[in-house]
Structures are given as structure tokens and as C-alpha cells.
Design an enzyme around this catalytic site. Structure first.
Site, PDB file in Angstrom:
ATOM      1  N   GLY A  59       0.706  -1.265  -0.018  1.00  0.00           N
ATOM      2  CA  GLY A  59       0.138  -0.280   0.077  1.00  0.00           C
ATOM      3  C   GLY A  59       0.902   1.302   0.023  1.00  0.00           C
ATOM      4  O   GLY A  59       0.741   2.182  -0.814  1.00  0.00           O
ATOM      5  N   SER A  60       1.892   1.453   0.903  1.00  0.00           N
ATOM      6  CA  SER A  60       2.277   2.707   1.171  1.00  0.00           C
ATOM      7  C   SER A  60       3.485   2.796   0.247  1.00  0.00           C
ATOM      8  O   SER A  60       4.302   1.714  -0.086  1.00  0.00           O
ATOM      9  CB  SER A  60       2.463   2.922   2.516  1.00  0.00           C
ATOM     10  OG  SER A  60       3.382   2.055   3.054  1.00  0.00           O
ATOM     11  N   GLU A 109       3.888 -10.463   6.502  1.00  0.00           N
ATOM     12  CA  GLU A 109       5.233 -10.874   6.809  1.00  0.00           C
ATOM     13  C   GLU A 109       5.700 -12.213   7.027  1.00  0.00           C
ATOM     14  O   GLU A 109       4.942 -13.079   7.665  1.00  0.00           O
ATOM     15  CB  GLU A 109       5.368 -10.089   8.261  1.00  0.00           C
ATOM     16  CG  GLU A 109       7.002  -9.981   8.498  1.00  0.00           C
ATOM     17  CD  GLU A 109       7.404 -10.991   9.380  1.00  0.00           C
ATOM     18  OE1 GLU A 109       6.793 -11.791   9.659  1.00  0.00           O
ATOM     19  OE2 GLU A 109       8.773 -11.081   9.257  1.00  0.00           O
ATOM     20  N   HIS A 158      11.703  -3.697   6.471  1.00  0.00           N
ATOM     21  CA  HIS A 158      12.467  -3.079   7.675  1.00  0.00           C
ATOM     22  C   HIS A 158      13.760  -2.754   7.600  1.00  0.00           C
ATOM     23  O   HIS A 158      14.299  -2.217   8.640  1.00  0.00           O
ATOM     24  CB  HIS A 158      11.943  -3.936   8.899  1.00  0.00           C
ATOM     25  CG  HIS A 158      10.605  -3.975   9.103  1.00  0.00           C
ATOM     26  ND1 HIS A 158       9.833  -5.251   8.462  1.00  0.00           N
ATOM     27  CD2 HIS A 158       9.537  -3.417   9.537  1.00  0.00           C
ATOM     28  CE1 HIS A 158       8.732  -5.141   8.762  1.00  0.00           C
ATOM     29  NE2 HIS A 158       8.222  -4.048   9.293  1.00  0.00           N
TER      30      HIS A 158
HETATM   31  N1  GLN Z   1      -1.057  -0.414   4.199  1.00  0.00           N
HETATM   32  C1  GLN Z   1      -0.377  -0.236   4.997  1.00  0.00           C
HETATM   33  C2  GLN Z   1       0.964   0.269   4.426  1.00  0.00           C
HETATM   34  O1  GLN Z   1       1.454  -0.037   3.365  1.00  0.00           O
HETATM   35  C3  GLN Z   1       0.081  -1.126   5.928  1.00  0.00           C
HETATM   36  C4  GLN Z   1       1.016  -1.019   6.917  1.00  0.00           C
HETATM   37  C5  GLN Z   1       1.289  -2.106   8.001  1.00  0.00           C
HETATM   38  O2  GLN Z   1       0.772  -3.076   7.745  1.00  0.00           O
HETATM   39  N2  GLN Z   1       1.823  -1.968   9.101  1.00  0.00           N
HETATM   40  O3  GLN Z   1       1.832   1.007   5.060  1.00  0.00           O
END
Ligand code: GLN
Ligand code: ZN
Length: 756
Positions: free
Chosen positions: A433-434, A667, A696
């Protein structure tokens, strides 16, 4: 009445440590300057606690990244591959946390997991057969001495031996038991050294004691502490538990020669009962965890006094304590200039909790506490009506029936309809998504918040970013595209700000992992949606491409788990209120032509009760239905995705499937694909996208390693059900590494696809 703090937030009221560390990572700050910032923060935090007359002020609760990692380094639990890089101590430490790719080599970071039932993450210590546990570092000694130079006698804190050995991952033949003797010596040596420096008390954190313990767990615990306590000399040892009650180990705790036992009366459902049933040893001090270290509401003094009264019947010496480290709450209301006084009156962040300790101390020192002015002031707060209920919301949650929680047609039928409709290639590629939140993206949001640009200018900038992002995703060949989430500071805070019923803050940051902090919104009243929240951006992205655009929402369980929840209604009721609001957004997206919608439940696993016996009754029985409530109204060809982080969800795999999403991404790269076996074994119906690389860390995965990962997944997962994606959102990453990694990802998927 004396007072004790288990741990204090470390990042700084204005996140000073975060900014210093990140500048250091970029090579723009020297290690000396970073160390200086850290020392200033420690000093300020000690002074603040001293000013509030705290009797047991912690030291070594500070960390550059994580205290479990600190403890692992202290006791020489450093895998050889990190030593082999030949870097200095501080650099090696950060490499264990973040991975390394450079002239000295290429290594991944240690695994990272959620710290019990919180949104804080710890680095998983890795122990192999050659690991020699011994006292190797100096951090707790240095920090104790540093505080002492400042004139403050502190209570040094270490992660306890049992919790450390239980949380570690064993990569060789040996297990925790094989390291008990060396851990006994190492902890013994640390306590002796702290005692020699002048420490009167040492606090050993043992949250692992509030989980289900087997006979062999208790045997290990007893062995460890029989050994460790034998060498403590005159130094007093406080075994500090938190996040629940110690129902399995209570008798053992009492029998061992601890000088103090820290017990949580906030989350520990059975704590009081245990003390009433089994008593509390006269020789020990009870550190009674009464002030909630996880939530931000003011303490009700009447309740606290009542509890203390009951405890006094059983324990001779009582010290008033927070229920857990204050790490899990923000710093101070002083940083909040926009919150109304009528709201603030009900809130207590870390600094205000210190103030509550001071007040309680004063109240408890007088003969008739209920006549104390502070007591009366506190009580009047709790007698007032805080807000007026939203009757429409209450009527809707009260009127829910089974059909509101059931999506039709059933999964298999939908899967066939969606395969025909989207005609995606095998192993479709997508992201979570981001996309990177660059300095410009953040500056734009900041400028808008400050009022220096108009809403139109703000949005225009975001539209441009979306256009670039969509074009670039298309160019590298991703199959399902996203708009990039440029409008979101945070996946929960954003929705908190859009929905009615939340309060939001300016600086109420809480550490999530390393330098990353989140700003949880506060659930204040009943929650509802007054206008669309994401439709405009998703629809714009959709207008730019013929490829499917995935709309992006955060699910109710995650919104609730990453907010500070109300304490006057149940979590279930709050979750259903949020679910109904997000459901409206889902239907609006669908009505605007968005045919794939991802509802993130990143935090679903996080709040799973620590004891298995509480899983269904306290949590899953509302969390899973809340998710179903969000998407049960969509048409059969609308594809619902969900996403979860740090999935240790093998044990609730059937509940995850029962969320009835069409696709789940999660994950996996840091957890060695263990989850894949669970999926395979239980006949998981939902299509899956186990993350093929770790976002990460800034390291760029090679096409080869990505293909290897995919092949390993294909050994266990039907190719028709497998998706290819990174393991989480990309917003914390830099542009260069992000696009390079995604190009590799697409290429790996294409090559594996061809070989099928
Ligand atoms: N859609 C969110 C993003 O891509 C999901 C983030 C997450 O799972 N912590 O940032
Ligand atoms: Zn994630």
C-alpha cells in the site's frame, strides 16, 4: 507509601533520539553527538522522575533500539556473522537491528517480534550451539554510574534471564535449558557488579511469567533464579512481571528468595485473587502495579485506595508502581496545545502519571485520605458526564444480526468469479500500500497542517505523487497497483482523524520499533463516519490506469488496537462501531469503481491474549466478526484483501481463514517462512502473499534470493493461490532502494512464472 517506575519512554518528548539516530544512520551525525543526545535524554528523564519524588527510578531502561537487544549484547549473544563484519560496538549493535549492506559484507537484521501484547517490537536474540553467554558489556553499569554522578540512585533494570532465554531463537541443537548455567553466572556477575557500584535494588523484568507455563518452564525458571539469587549478596532483587497475572508461577515466585515481586493489577485479572488465596511473603516487598502503564486515562484514586486497602491485608510492605513500563504511553500533555482542557482533564501521559504518583503519595500520607483535596478533585472528575452518546450509532450496533457478519456467495464461488474477472497472471505482483514518505511528502502535509498552504494545494501535491507512483508501478510491471498512501501520516491516525469520536494529538508519540514511533488516536466517544475518507485518492489513481487499483483501508481491530481505547465500554462494542464506519467506506469505494479493496489488520495478532485459554472468549469472538462486518456487504466480484504484520499466526490460522477475505498478505521473510507450513497443513482457503522480502531494512534483495523464496513457497502453496509482494508497506524506505527492490521482485515473479 513509596513509588516505583518500571521504565520510562526513551525517545524524548519531541523524539530527539529518533532524529539523532536517523541522522547518524545517514552518516550526517557523529557517534559522539548521538551518544551526547542519548545522555541528555537520560539525564532529563531521571531529573523529571526525581522532581516527582519517585523512590525507585529505573536506569538502563534507556535503549538506542531495543532493551532485549541490549540485554543480548550485554550477555554476548551476538551471532558470528555480525562479529565477522569487524565493525565497532555501536555499529555492530545497529547492524543487528537493521541489517547491513556495504563494503564489509551483506547481512540481514535479527528477527523482530511484537513484545507480548503491545505494539512495541523487540529484536529476537539468536543463539547457536557456540554461543557463550557471559557478561560482556557495560551498559547497565555505565548508566547506573551516570545517574549516580547526577546525584540520583537508580534501580538498574535488565530483561530477566527466563524471559531472555524464552524469547531467544535457537538455531542449533541446543535449547534454553542448555544455557541455564551460563545465564546464571552471567546474571549473577551483573548483579554483583551493580551491587558493588552501589545499587541497592536491581529489577529483572520477567513478563514471560504471565504466559501459560508448563512444568518444564517452571523448572527452568526455578533453576535460573535459585542460581542467580544465590550470588546476589546484599543487593536486593525485584522480579518484575507485567501484562497479566502470574497464575501458574505464583507459588514458585513466593518460594524463591526475591526481595521484591512486581505484580500487575491492571491487566492481571487474577492478581488480587492469587494474593488473597496464597498470601504474600512477609520478607518481600510487593511492587503493586496499579497505575495503567498502557493507557492514557487518569487513574481513579478511589479505586486505587480501595485496592491498596485490600492488599494491605496480605502484604506488609507495598510500593506503588506503574502496571508496566511507561514506554507504552506518550510523554506529556505539555506538548499538546490543541487539546481542549475538558479533554485533557481526563488524560495522563507519562509525565502526568508521575504527577499522579505524587498525588497518591500525598493522599496516602494523611490519616483520612478521602478528605484530601486531590482525592476530592479526582473523584469529581469521574462523576461528570464526559460526552453525549451518539444514539444512531448505538442503535446500529444493537441491531446487528448474523447476516451482517456473513459474506455471500461463499469463498470458492467468489474465487472463480474473481479469477475470470481480473484475469491476472499466475503469481500476481502487488505491494502492501504505502510508498516512501519522502521529506517532500511530509513537508507538504506539515505545511497544510500549519495552514501555510490551502487544502487544494495540499491535495494537488498528493495527486501529482499518485500519478508518478502509478506510472512507475506500471512501468516496472506490477500487476495490482496502489495509490501510495501519500495522504497518510499513519495507517491508524489517518482514520482516527477522519472519523468522528476520536481525539488526536500533536506529539503523543509511542515507540513502535527502533526509531519508529506512532501516534495512537484516543477513542473518546461513539465512532461514526461523516464523509468518505479515501475515495477521492483511490478513484483518481484508478482514472490513470487500466490495471486494477487496490483501495486501501485500515480494519477495525487494528484501528482499535493501535488507539487508546475507552474504558467505559467493551472493546467489542468499540470494534463494531468502527467496523460499521469502515464498512461505509468499503461500499463507497466499490460504488466508485474500486474493485480490489485491502483492509489492513496489521495488529490483529497483537492483542491476542497471552494465555490460550482466553483467546476465544476475550478476543477472537469479537475480532474476527468485526472484520467480517466490514466487508460482508460487497459484491462477489469485489476482491477483498487483508494484510498482517509479524505474523506469528500459525496457532490462529483457522481464525484468520474465517475472516473470509479473498487474499491475505503478511510478513514472512523475517520468520523463516514457518507460517507456510501452517497454511499448507490446515488447507487454508484464502489466497496468500507471504512477503518475499523484509522492508524493515534498507537492503535490496537480489533476484536470486527472491526466486529462492518463491520456490520455497511453491513447495507448499498452490501456484494458483500465491501472490508476490514485499512483507509490509514501503513508507519508511527510501525511493532508490524501494524501486530497485520492486524491480527485482517483478523480475523474480516473471522468471518463476515462466518456469511453471
Ligand atoms: N497499508 C499499510 C502500508 O502499506 C500497511 C502497513 C502495515 O501493515 N503496518 O503502509
Ligand atoms: Zn505490515
Amino acid at each position: 507509601m513509596q513509588t516505583s517506575i518500571i521504565g520510562f519512554p526513551r525517545v524524548g518528548a519531541l523524539r530527539e533520539l529518533k532524529f539523532a539516530s536517523e541522522t547518524y544512520f545517514k552518516g550526517k551525525l557523529s557517534s559522539d553527538e548521538l551518544l551526547r543526545t542519548a545522555a541528555q535524554l537520560r539525564s532529563a528523564h531521571w531529573s523529571l522522575q526525581q522532581a516527582h519524588d519517585v523512590d525507585y527510578i529505573p536506569s538502563n531502561d534507556f535503549s538506542f533500539y531495543d532493551t532485549v537487544l541490549d540485554t543480548a549484547c550485554l550477555f554476548n549473544i551476538i551471532p558470528e556473522r555480525y562479529h565477522a563484519l569487524g565493525l565497532g560496538e555501536l555499529e555492530t549493535y545497529f547492524v543487528m537491528a537493521r541489517g547491513y549492506q556495504g563494503e564489509q559484507g551483506d547481512v540481514k537484521a535479527l528477527a523482530m517480534k511484537k513484545w507480548f501484547n503491545t505494539n512495541y517490537h523487540y529484536m529476537v536474540p539468536e543463539i547457536d550451539d557456540r554461543t557463550a553467554i557471559r557478561l560482556a558489556g557495560t551498559k547497565p553499569f555505565d548508566e547506573y554510574t551516570e545517574a549516580k554522578r547526577q546525584g540520583i540512585s537508580t534501580k538498574p533494570v535488565l530483561v530477566g534471564a527466563y524471559t531472555l532465554l524464552k524469547l531467544a531463537k535457537y538455531v542449533g541443537e541446543k535449547t534454553a535449558e542448555d544455557f541455564a548455567d551460563s545465564a546464571i553466572d552471567a546474571y549473577g556477575a551483573a548483579i554483583v557488579k551493580l551491587g558493588a557500584l552501589g545499587a541497592e535494588w536491581v529489577q529483572l523484568d520477567e513478563p514471560a511469567l504471565v504466559t501459560d507455563l508448563s512444568e518444564s518452564d517452571l523448572a527452568l525458571f526455578t533453576k535460573l533464579y535459585t542460581g542467580i539469587l544465590a550470588s546476589k549478596g546484599n543487593t536486593k532483587v525485584l522480579v518484575q512481571t507485567y501484562f497479566g497475572d502470574v497464575r501458574n508461577g505464583y507459588v514458585e515466585l513466593q518460594a524463591l528468595p526475591f526481595d521484591g515481586i512486581g505484580i500487575d493489577f491492571v491487566e492481571g485479572k487474577q492478581s488480587l485473587e492469587l494474593i488473597q488465596r496464597f498470601g504474600f511473603s512477609e520478607e518481600k516487598t510487593l511492587f503493586a502495579g496499579i497505575l495503567n502503564g498502557k493507557n492514557i486515562w487518569r487513574n481513579r484514586y478511589a479505586d486505587t485506595l480501595g485496592l491498596i486497602q485490600q492488599l494491605r491485608e496480605h502484604a506488609g510492605r507495598i510500593v506503588l508502581s506503574s502496571s508496566c513500563s511507561l514506554l507504552h504511553v506518550p510523554y506529556s500533555l505539555k506538548q499538546e496545545t490543541k487539546l481542549q482542557q475538558e479533554h485533557k482533564a481526563y488524560l495522563a501521559f507519562a509525565e502526568e502519571k508521575l504527577q499522579e504518583f505524587t498525588e497518591l503519595k500525598s493522599i496516602l500520607s494523611v490519616a483520612n485520605p478521602t478528605s484530601h483535596a486531590e482525592y476530592a478533585r479526582n473523584e469529581s472528575l469521574f462523576k461528570e458526564e464526559r460526552f453525549s452518546s451518539n444514539t444512531a450509532v448505538l442503535a446500529r450496533t444493537a441491531g446487528l444480526t448474523d447476516s451482517d457478519f456473513t459474506r455471500l456467495p461463499a469463498f470458492e464461488e467468489r474465487e472463480a468469479i474473481q479469477k475470470a474477472k481480473f484475469a491476472l497472471p499466475l503469481l500476481p505482483t502487488t505491494t502492501i500500500g504505502s510508498f516512501p514518505q519522502t521529506a517532500e511528502v511530509r513537508a507538504n502535509r506539515f505545511a497544510f497542517k500549519k495552514g501555510s498552504i490551502t487544502e487544494e494545494q495540499y491535495k494537488q501535491f498528493n495527486f501529482e505523487r499518485i500519478a508518478e507512483c502509478v506510472a512507475r508501478q506500471e512501468a516496472i510491471g506490477l500487476d495490482v497497483l496502489v495509490h501510495g498512501e501519500y495522504e497518510r501520516n499513519d495507517m491508524v491516525e489517518y482514520f482516527g482523524e477522519c472519523l468522528d469520536g476520536f481525539l488526536f494529538t500533536e506529539n503523543a508519540w509511542v515507540q513502535s520499533y527502533g526509531t519508529r514511533c506512532v501516534k495512537p488516536p484516543i477513542v473518546w466517544g461513539d465512532i461514526s463516519r461523516s464523509k468518505p475518507m479515501t475515495v477521492e485518492y483511490s478513484a483518481y489513481a484508478k482514472s490513470l490506469t487500466s490495471k486494477p487499483i487496490k483501495g486501501m483501508l485500515t480494519g477495525p481491530v487494528t484501528i482499535l488496537n493501535w488507539s487508546f481505547p475507552r474504558e467505559d465500554i467493551s472493546l467489542r462494542d468499540s470494534a463494531y462501531q468502527i467496523a460499521l464506519a469502515i464498512r461505509e467506506e468499503v461500499l463507497d469505494l466499490e460504488a466508485n469503481g474500486i474493485e480490489i479493496i485491502q483492509i489492513d489488520e496489521a495488529a490483529l495478532r497483537e492483542k491476542l491474549p497471552l494465555r490460550r485459554s482466553d483467546w476465544q472468549s476475550d478476543y477472537l469472538n469479537w475480532a474476527i466478526p468485526a472484520f467480517r462486518l466490514v466487508h460482508s456487504g460487497v459484491q462477489s466480484h469485489t476482491q477483498i484483501h487483508t494484510h498482517m504484520c509479524y505474523s506469528q499466526f500459525s496457532d490462529i490460522i483457522r481464525d484468520i481463514d474465517a475472516m473470509d477475505a479473498d487474499v491475505i498478505t503478511f510478513e514472512a521473510s523475517r520468520s523463516d517462512l514457518a507460517i507456510i507450513d501452517a497454511i499448507n497443513e490446515c488447507g487454508f482457503q484464502t489466497e496468500v502473499g507471504p512477503g518475499v522480502y523484509d522492508i524493515h531494512s534498507p537492503r535490496i534483495p537480489s533476484v536470486g534470493e527472491l526466486k529462492d523464496g518463491l520456490h520455497r513457497m511453491l513447495d507448499k502453496i498452490d501456484a494458483a493461490k500465491l501472490w508476490v509482494n514485499p512483507d509490509c508497506g514501503l513508507k519508511t524506505r527510501g525511493e532508490t532502494e524501494t524501486w530497485a527492490s520492486l524491480e527485482h521482485l517483478v523480475q523474480a515473479a516473471q522468471e518463476v512464472r515462466q518456469s511453471l
